[in-house]
Design an enzyme around this catalytic site. Structure first.
Site, mmCIF file in Angstrom:
data_model
loop_
_atom_site.group_PDB
_atom_site.id
_atom_site.type_symbol
_atom_site.label_atom_id
_atom_site.label_comp_id
_atom_site.label_asym_id
_atom_site.label_seq_id
_atom_site.Cartn_x
_atom_site.Cartn_y
_atom_site.Cartn_z
ATOM 1 N N ASN A 482 43.890 -70.043 -55.689
ATOM 2 C CA ASN A 482 44.951 -70.764 -56.386
ATOM 3 C C ASN A 482 46.181 -70.816 -55.484
ATOM 4 O O ASN A 482 46.970 -69.884 -55.426
ATOM 5 C CB ASN A 482 45.269 -70.049 -57.699
ATOM 6 C CG ASN A 482 46.192 -70.859 -58.576
ATOM 7 O OD1 ASN A 482 47.010 -71.630 -58.078
ATOM 8 N ND2 ASN A 482 46.064 -70.676 -59.872
ATOM 9 N N ASP A 483 46.315 -71.932 -54.776
ATOM 10 C CA ASP A 483 47.400 -72.084 -53.799
ATOM 11 C C ASP A 483 48.773 -71.814 -54.381
ATOM 12 O O ASP A 483 49.724 -71.548 -53.644
ATOM 13 C CB ASP A 483 47.437 -73.537 -53.296
ATOM 14 C CG ASP A 483 46.315 -73.836 -52.340
ATOM 15 O OD1 ASP A 483 45.972 -72.957 -51.552
ATOM 16 O OD2 ASP A 483 45.787 -74.963 -52.396
ATOM 17 N N CYS A 484 48.872 -71.978 -55.668
ATOM 18 C CA CYS A 484 50.197 -71.991 -56.294
ATOM 19 C C CYS A 484 50.583 -70.656 -56.912
ATOM 20 O O CYS A 484 51.676 -70.521 -57.448
ATOM 21 C CB CYS A 484 50.233 -73.090 -57.336
ATOM 22 S SG CYS A 484 49.851 -74.674 -56.603
#
Ligand code: BGC
Ligand code: NOJ
Length: 811
Positions: A482-484
């Site tokens: 999850n890049d965020c």
């Protein structure tokens, strides 16, 4: 509501209005030359790299949307129209767009002229062919003019879009009969050029955009077309284009074909110029010669279709469910090829300049593609591994043209290294090619640091072990899948993007997801150690896996579901103790796929919680409750309004993990229910809500907290394609390549009575019929292979080029 229909026989989606809710696109090209094409012929072409070798220009976020492409105009006695509706946008008597596998056919008809354009990129050629068939369907003779149009990009799309002080002075073209050449920047160190050709005499041409258009006009009414007279303009700087003008005369019922070729060429550095200083056009002449007649184009088109037919025989299902068949046999596999080729570089949502080939992304894309062309998967693995860093970490992406890694969108993603183990294991299970482990591969693209691929996997494995946090769980670094979720980033300076403020000091945030991934990927590393004869190493690795499993159960379980993480203050993320973001989807999928808590009940409880809290009619959201405020301690995830993207959007990529997890605990009804919720063919009827192409997956569908619940974004380039193929083919239909054979272990809905899968595997064809007489979900009762009872559910490797028939009875 639909905007078209599937034509399964021709493997096409047929769009019957140009007014789709958004441009519905297709990809042309399978190797090095690629094009994006919308249902109104918008889009662009590039060679290998959408940023560094952009051939034609496209304006992202243009108004109206999708306003540049390869366009044809017909001037029929002053009546002007375009076969694909745009750019002229005059009402057509008939319009149809057929997106097929590697080609698009757009047909428009007006005032008794039918114009049908077939766009495709041939196999083994760097060009886009546009076959324009013109037919007089009326009873009177017709004489009219056809104008072509493309706008050149000055190669580096990023620079093209911003460096006007330079770009307006560099454009150069050459004209030779019906071929219009683009050679901007050719005079310096570059050796590539492009051309646009038509196989007919032309009445005129234009290569200067502003002359072609006229001062106040747009592409909908260029001067050249409305005045019915090309200006024969020769671009000198500004914006070079290529436009041909061909006069066509058709008797009643008569049909003619024009073949346009948009090509890309390279000359060796010492053969760039002819003695008179002009462009050495030899490679263009050759390319034109290959495709410039109807017969040659027919042949190339047939070759493309054969190519796809043969690729799709690698995995084919016959079941009573047409939608399942069309997803598995056609569209999901097609999208897997496209994601394999593009990674996250170029779509109508990815601009081609921001992201190249993602390390995490491409390793995952490979999972859905490796059975199609294993040799290309092998090459990709070696390219990816060559960008790995010495400590086992990785550049997050690389540029396809140079194959050099960069961290343009950040580095230190904690999950990256493990994806390499997962993709290499998948490749070896598909092919049996253990030798790949001995290939010498650089670290950090530095030949001096080369080591066998196996060593890369070892560094991947130990990158996790060398970076454990206070609970013995993997440090999350900048983020994980999850890049965020940026848990180490708690200082945002005004005016600075949160993306650049990763805190490097007290980085103790931990990821339960990467813990689960380690347990999921670890056993393959152990097995590969054994196969290499490193038994002590295998034992040691297994101990680390066992320990991680314990840590996940002890510190990563929250009573009814798996926690998501610990933040850098040691606070839980994705826990019932949290006010928002109490439960996340990813760890439930990954930990259960890894087998964590399957025997002891935690897994089942976690998946029940997914159903209770995260499921919606359009699929599972990524977390709930959505974050309502931006919090620097959480990072980008909380920057999205509730219901979008990583903040509680329906992230389609993770839905198949839940399907696979459900299959792991034997709940086939639920696995298939989830499959149908997000598979595009099953939601074709709500295209007006969904908005994007009903033949491919999108990355995200707006979640229940969003105003536009059910609306998709980011179609095409998403790990959703590969993971859905893995979920349906391996976990649900149960055809699983394994080190020593093809393992058959279905987990299907109880009312699925029978299906047959034809699977090409290591040089043999397996025809596998699964029968479910007792209406169970899981459990293989009996297997016969070539009429004989088999000892196990692993079909042996025959590698004899022959067909083998298996029957698998569940019960
Ligand atoms: C998106 C992610 C994406 C990332 C890439 C973020 O803004 O939400 O889905 O992976 O950008 O940099
Ligand atoms: C899209 C990215 O391509 C992928 O790498 C990432 O895992 C997801 N977004 C989730 O952030």
């Amino acid at each position: 509501m639909r905007f078209g229909h599937f034509d399964d026989k021709r493997r096409e989606y047929v769009i019957n209005t140009p007014k789709t809710p958004y441009p519905w696109i297709n990809y042309l090209g399978t190797q090095e030359f690629f094009s994006l094409i919308s249902n109104t012929a918008g889009g662009y072409s590039f060679y290998k790299d959408a940023r560094l070798r952009r051939i034609t220009r496209f304006r992202y976020n243009d108004i109206p949307v999708d306003s540049n492409g390869r366009y044809f105009y017909i001037n029929d006695g002053g009546e002007i129209w375009s076969p694909g509706f745009k750019p002229v946008q005059n009402k057509l008597d008939f319009y149809e767009c057929r997106h097929g596998l590697g080609y698009t056919i757009i047909t428009g008809r007006k005032n008794d002229i039918e114009a049908q354009v077939t766009f495709f990129v041939p196999i083994n050629a760097n060009c886009e062919i546009q076959r324009l068939k013109l037919k007089n369907v009326g009873s009177k003779n017709k004489k009219f003019n056809v104008y072509s149009f493309i706008e050149w990009c000055l190669w580096d799309a990023n620079d093209d879009d911003r460096n006007f002080q330079r770009n307006f002075s560099t454009g150069e073209v050459e004209i030779e009969g019906s071929t219009l050449y683009h050679k901007t920047e050719y005079r310096e160190r570059r050796n590539h050029f492009a051309f646009y050709h038509v196989n007919a005499d032309i009445r005129g041409f234009d290569t200067d955009r502003d002359t072609f258009l006229g001062q106040f006009n747009g592409l909908n009414n260029p001067d050249a077309v409305t005045r019915n007279k090309s200006f024969n303009s020769v671009a000198d700087g500004w914006s070079p284009i290529a436009s041909h003008n061909v006069e066509v005369v058709l008797a009643a019922g008569e049909e003619k074909e024009l073949i346009f070729i948009l090509g890309y060429c390279e000359n060796p550095a010492d053969k760039k110029f002819m003695p008179d200083g002009s462009l050495n056009k030899a490679p263009a002449h050759e390319l034109i010669e290959r495709f410039n007649t109807t017969e040659k184009a027919d042949k190339a088109f047939a070759e493309l279709n054969d190519y796809w037919s043969s690729l799709l025989t690698q995995f084919h299902i016959d079941s009573p469910d047409d939608k399942l068949n069309r997803m598995v046999n056609i569209w999901n596999q097609y999208q897997c090829m496209v994601t394999f080729n593009m990674s996250r570089s170029a779509s109508y949502f990815e601009s081609g300049v921001g992201r190249g080939m993602g390390f995490r992304d491409s390793n995952q894309d490979l999972l859905g593609f490796v059975h199609q062309i294993p040799t290309r998967a092998r090459e990709r693995i070696l390219d990816l591994a060559a960008t790995q860093l010495e400590d086992g970490g990785a550049y997050h992406q690389y540029q396809p043209l140079t194959k050099k890694g960069n961290n343009a969108i950040g580095g230190n993603f904690s999950d990256d290294p493990l994806w390499l183990i997962i993709s290499v294991a998948a490749y070896i299970k598909e092919t049996g090619d253990f030798d790949i482990l001995k290939e010498n591969v650089p670290f950090d693209n530095n030949e001096k640091l080369a080591a066998p691929l196996f060593e890369h996997l070892r560094r991947s494995f130990y990158h996790v072990i060398n970076n454990l946090g206070p609970h013995g769980l993997p440090l999350i670094g900048r983020a994980d899948w999850n890049d965020c979720l940026n848990l180490n980033c708690f200082s945002t300076e005004p005016g600075e993007s949160f993306q650049t403020t990763t805190n490097t000091e007290g980085k103790v945030a931990e990821s339960v997801l990467v813990g689960g991934m380690f347990v999921y990927a670890g056993p393959d590393f152990v097995e590969l150690c054994r196969r290499m004869g490193y038994n002590d190493e295998a034992k040691k690795a297994q101990q680390y896996i066992d320990k991680m499993e314990e840590a996940v159960l002890k510190y990563g379980y929250d009573g009814e579901w798996f926690l998501r993480a610990y933040d850098s203050f040691g606070k839980k993320v994705g826990s019932k103790e949290c006010e928002e973001g109490k439960i996340f989807l990813e760890p439930q999928g990954m930990c259960v796929m890894a087998g964590i808590g399957v025997k002891t009940g935690e897994a089942k409880k976690a998946l029940d919680s997914v159903k209770k809290y995260l499921d919606t009619k359009y699929g599972c959201v990524l977390l709930t409750p959505a974050y309502t405020k931006y919090s620097p301690a959480l990072g980008e995830i909380s920057s999205y309004p509730p219901g979008y993207k990583e903040n509680a959007g329906i992230f389609c990529h993770i839905n198949p993990w839940i399907m696979a997890a459900e299959a792991t605990i034997g709940r086939g009804d639920r696995a298939f229910e989830l499959y149908k919720k997000i598979a595009p063919a099953y939601i074709e009827d709500i295209s007006e809500i969904h908005k994007l192409e009903p033949y491919v997956y999108s990355q995200m569908v707006a979640g229940k907290d969003a105003k536009l619940f059910g609306q998709a974004k980011n179609s095409w380039l998403t790990g959703t394609a590969a993971w859905n193929f893995v979920a349906i083919s391996q976990f649900i239909l149960g055809i699983k390549p394994d080190y020593d054979g093809l393992k058959i272990d279905p987990c299907i809905p109880s009312d699925m009575k029978e299906y047959t899968v034809t699977r090409h595997f290591r040089n043999a064809d397996y025809v596998i019929t699964v029968k479910n007489p007792n209406g169970v979900c899981k459990g293989v009762k009996e297997v016969t292979i070539d009429g004989k009872k088999a000892e196990s559910n692993i079909l042996p490797v025959f590698a004899d080029g022959k067909k083998h028939t298996a029957t698998v009875v569940l019960g």
